[in-house]
Design an enzyme around this catalytic site. Structure first.
Site, mmCIF file in Angstrom:
data_model
loop_
_atom_site.group_PDB
_atom_site.id
_atom_site.type_symbol
_atom_site.label_atom_id
_atom_site.label_comp_id
_atom_site.label_asym_id
_atom_site.label_seq_id
_atom_site.Cartn_x
_atom_site.Cartn_y
_atom_site.Cartn_z
ATOM 1 N N HIS A 1 -7.959 2.245 7.402
ATOM 2 C CA HIS A 1 -7.533 1.779 8.909
ATOM 3 C C HIS A 1 -8.128 2.432 9.998
ATOM 4 O O HIS A 1 -8.496 1.748 10.954
ATOM 5 C CB HIS A 1 -5.941 2.589 8.998
ATOM 6 C CG HIS A 1 -5.002 2.064 7.571
ATOM 7 N ND1 HIS A 1 -4.249 2.739 6.946
ATOM 8 C CD2 HIS A 1 -4.831 0.728 7.270
ATOM 9 C CE1 HIS A 1 -3.794 1.945 6.197
ATOM 10 N NE2 HIS A 1 -3.795 0.826 6.514
ATOM 11 N N ARG B 1 -10.788 -5.972 2.776
ATOM 12 C CA ARG B 1 -11.336 -5.171 1.710
ATOM 13 C C ARG B 1 -11.979 -6.047 0.677
ATOM 14 O O ARG B 1 -13.070 -5.761 0.150
ATOM 15 C CB ARG B 1 -10.476 -4.315 1.021
ATOM 16 C CG ARG B 1 -9.819 -3.295 1.965
ATOM 17 C CD ARG B 1 -8.768 -2.329 1.117
ATOM 18 N NE ARG B 1 -7.594 -3.439 0.909
ATOM 19 C CZ ARG B 1 -6.435 -3.021 0.535
ATOM 20 N NH1 ARG B 1 -6.221 -1.831 0.388
ATOM 21 N NH2 ARG B 1 -5.646 -3.976 0.224
ATOM 22 N N SER C 1 -3.248 2.333 0.976
ATOM 23 C CA SER C 1 -2.104 3.412 1.221
ATOM 24 C C SER C 1 -1.262 3.677 0.007
ATOM 25 O O SER C 1 -1.034 4.810 -0.663
ATOM 26 C CB SER C 1 -1.081 3.115 2.405
ATOM 27 O OG SER C 1 -1.773 3.109 3.637
#
Length: 162
Positions: free
Chosen positions: A17, A90, A129
């Protein structure tokens, strides 16, 4: 001035991030990092905790604003007069999902909101995350994934003293 919005749940913020935030900060005059209240997710960290972690992580950047919001992204963009959303990618699976969201936002905003995709730095391509939280829940080493103060907060949430 060109302002972009980088929305996400950031539960917690990762180096992936932060890479996107830093790169977007060089592309736009102002980047608003909008921490979302997502009813589809049950966050580990409170909204205030997530905002504070991001604020601490980007304190050296003077063109970043950290805010929180609840509701439709296009309504937030309209309220703030923002026409550009930044999203990180990603893998190809991210693209499929993000493309659908970008097209929906463009349609619902009547063409007023566009999305800019930034491919993640290859060294962060594995990061999410969810993965970071899972590793931390077993007291695994997450220091390559998040800033130290975020790692400490995660370990604390899972009852580990590091």
């Amino acid at each position: 001035m060109k302002t972009a919005l980088y929305p996400g749940s950031f539960d917690p913020v990762t180096y992936g991030h932060l890479d996107i935030i830093r790169r977007a900060s060089r592309m736009f005059d102002t980047v608003i990092v909008a921490v979302m209240c997502n009813s589809a997710k049950t966050p580990l960290f409170t909204l205030d905790e997530r905002v504070k972690m991001i604020r601490e992580s980007v304190k050296d950047l003077d063109n970043i604003i950290i805010e929180s919001f609840d509701g439709l992204l296009i309504d937030y963009c309209r309220d703030k007069n923002i026409h550009t959303v930044v999203r990180g990618l990603r893998a190809i699976t991210d693209f499929e999902y993000e493309l659908q969201i970008a097209q929906t936002n463009r349609e619902l905003s009547h063409g007023e909101v566009d999305t800019v995709f930034l491919t993640t730095n290859i060294k962060y391509s594995y990061l999410s995350s969810s993965v970071v939280k899972e590793v931390a829940s077993y007291n695994g080493d997450i220091t390559p994934c998040v800033p130290d103060f975020v790692a400490n907060a995660l370990y604390s949430k899972f009852g580990f003293d590091r």
